[in-house]
Scaffold this motif. Structure first.
Motif, short mmCIF file in Angstrom:
data_model
loop_
_atom_site.label_atom_id
_atom_site.label_comp_id
_atom_site.label_asym_id
_atom_site.label_seq_id
_atom_site.Cartn_x
_atom_site.Cartn_y
_atom_site.Cartn_z
N ASP A 1 -1.06 -5.78 2.20
CA ASP A 1 -1.01 -4.66 3.05
C ASP A 1 -2.39 -4.56 3.93
O ASP A 1 -3.06 -5.42 3.63
CB ASP A 1 -0.95 -3.12 2.26
CG ASP A 1 -0.26 -2.12 3.01
OD1 ASP A 1 0.95 -1.85 2.88
OD2 ASP A 1 -0.98 -1.65 3.99
N MET A 2 -2.37 -3.91 4.84
CA MET A 2 -3.37 -3.87 5.73
C MET A 2 -4.66 -3.04 5.19
O MET A 2 -5.71 -3.36 5.81
CB MET A 2 -2.99 -3.69 7.12
CG MET A 2 -2.68 -2.01 7.15
SD MET A 2 -2.05 -1.53 8.71
CE MET A 2 -1.55 -0.17 8.66
N ASN A 3 -4.33 -2.25 4.34
CA ASN A 3 -5.41 -1.38 3.78
C ASN A 3 -5.99 -1.64 2.39
O ASN A 3 -5.27 -1.44 1.38
CB ASN A 3 -4.53 0.26 3.64
CG ASN A 3 -5.85 1.21 3.39
OD1 ASN A 3 -6.84 0.83 2.80
ND2 ASN A 3 -5.42 2.55 3.83
N PRO A 4 -7.21 -2.34 2.31
CA PRO A 4 -7.67 -2.80 1.26
C PRO A 4 -7.85 -1.61 0.06
O PRO A 4 -7.88 -1.88 -1.01
CB PRO A 4 -9.06 -3.52 1.49
CG PRO A 4 -9.20 -3.24 3.04
CD PRO A 4 -8.08 -2.38 3.45
N ARG A 5 -8.26 -0.59 0.52
CA ARG A 5 -8.59 0.70 -0.46
C ARG A 5 -7.35 0.99 -1.16
O ARG A 5 -7.34 1.12 -2.43
CB ARG A 5 -9.01 1.72 0.32
CG ARG A 5 -9.51 2.90 -0.52
CD ARG A 5 -10.27 4.04 0.13
NE ARG A 5 -9.27 4.67 0.84
CZ ARG A 5 -9.66 4.78 2.40
NH1 ARG A 5 -10.61 4.47 2.98
NH2 ARG A 5 -8.68 5.46 3.07
N ASP A 6 -6.41 0.89 -0.51
CA ASP A 6 -5.06 1.15 -1.07
C ASP A 6 -4.51 0.17 -2.01
O ASP A 6 -4.08 0.59 -3.20
CB ASP A 6 -3.90 1.44 -0.10
CG ASP A 6 -3.45 2.82 0.14
OD1 ASP A 6 -4.15 3.88 -0.23
OD2 ASP A 6 -2.68 3.05 0.98
N LEU A 7 -4.74 -1.11 -1.48
CA LEU A 7 -4.57 -2.19 -2.69
C LEU A 7 -5.29 -2.09 -3.74
O LEU A 7 -4.92 -2.54 -5.01
CB LEU A 7 -4.58 -3.45 -1.85
CG LEU A 7 -3.77 -3.79 -0.83
CD1 LEU A 7 -3.80 -4.99 0.00
CD2 LEU A 7 -2.13 -3.83 -1.40
N ALA B 1 -5.48 -8.35 1.49
CA ALA B 1 -5.48 -7.18 2.63
C ALA B 1 -5.43 -8.02 3.99
O ALA B 1 -6.46 -8.63 4.29
CB ALA B 1 -6.91 -6.58 2.37
N ASP B 2 -4.34 -7.77 4.71
CA ASP B 2 -4.09 -8.39 6.02
C ASP B 2 -3.15 -7.59 6.60
O ASP B 2 -2.24 -7.16 6.06
CB ASP B 2 -3.88 -9.91 5.65
CG ASP B 2 -3.80 -10.83 6.77
OD1 ASP B 2 -4.43 -10.28 7.79
OD2 ASP B 2 -3.34 -12.05 6.78
N THR B 3 -3.18 -7.67 7.95
CA THR B 3 -2.11 -7.08 8.81
C THR B 3 -1.40 -8.28 9.38
O THR B 3 -1.66 -9.42 9.77
CB THR B 3 -2.86 -6.56 10.06
OG1 THR B 3 -3.77 -5.28 9.67
CG2 THR B 3 -1.74 -5.89 11.06
N ILE C 1 -4.36 -9.49 -4.72
CA ILE C 1 -4.31 -8.51 -3.41
C ILE C 1 -4.78 -9.33 -2.24
O ILE C 1 -5.76 -10.14 -2.32
CB ILE C 1 -5.54 -7.55 -3.79
CG1 ILE C 1 -5.17 -6.34 -4.91
CG2 ILE C 1 -5.79 -6.78 -2.49
CD1 ILE C 1 -6.19 -5.53 -5.22
N GLY D 1 0.80 -0.91 -0.03
CA GLY D 1 -0.09 -0.04 0.01
C GLY D 1 0.81 1.17 0.06
O GLY D 1 1.84 1.15 0.57
#
Length: 177
Positions: free
Chosen positions: A64-70, A84-86, A82, A35
């Motif tokens: 990355d933790m931020n799905p919107r960024d991905l 989306a995970d911390t 993609i 991200g």
């Protein structure tokens, strides 16, 4: 162990400064910390996902933790997976390595690089190369020890023009290990 020998210096967060000359043509790149938190819009940087694809990567696994960024950096490209995970445990990295079998792993996860210490050796050795950004002396030392322990040689360490504590490490798997 620190301060390290610095081969050269970088002056920005732009992917070309960090990872500009990495040969990733035709391979899968696991991008941990993909991200960009809007930085490409603020500072005219391309995302690391776009960087890898521009260098000819066959596939990029963007984590990355931020799905919107991905979604913004690769959501409409079938060459991008993609996730989306911390990342909070080394077993997550083990699973990503085993599932996607990348040739190159880029790690820029803002301090969570310490998870590399506990990645299982079998999983750690799947890629041919590791690219890791660190922000403290202790974290840098931990990463260097983990790379060496798992059979990787550090090829280059790049420091930032503003701080020797901020470093980018490039390591490749030893052929005799």
């Amino acid at each position: 162990m620190h301060p390290p020998h610095l081969n050269d210096r970088i002056s920005s967060e732009a992917p070309v400064d960090h990872w500009g000359d990495i040969d990733c043509a035709g391979v899968t790149v696991l991008d941990l910390g993909a991200g960009d938190f809007g930085m490409r819009h603020e500072k005219a940087y391309i995302s690391t996902v776009d960087h890898w694809l521009g260098l000819g990567a066959d596939h990029v696994v963007a984590v990355d933790m931020n799905p919107r960024d991905l979604i913004a950096v690769g959501g409409d490209d079938d060459r991008v997976t993609i996730v989306a995970d911390t990342l909070f445990h080394s077993s997550q990295i083990d699973a990503l390595l085993e599932q996607h079998r990348p040739a190159i792993v880029k790690v820029d996860i803002e301090g969570a690089e310490c998870l590399l210490r506990d990645v299982r050796r079998q999983a750690f050795r799947i890629p041919e190369a590791w690219l890791v950004e660190t922000h403290t002396d202790d974290l840098h030392d931990d990463v260097i020890v983990a790379l060496d322990h798992h059979g990787f040689d550090v090829v280059r360490v790049r420091g930032h023009v503003d701080s020797d504590r901020f470093r980018v490490v490039y390591a490749v798997r030893r052929s005799d290990d």
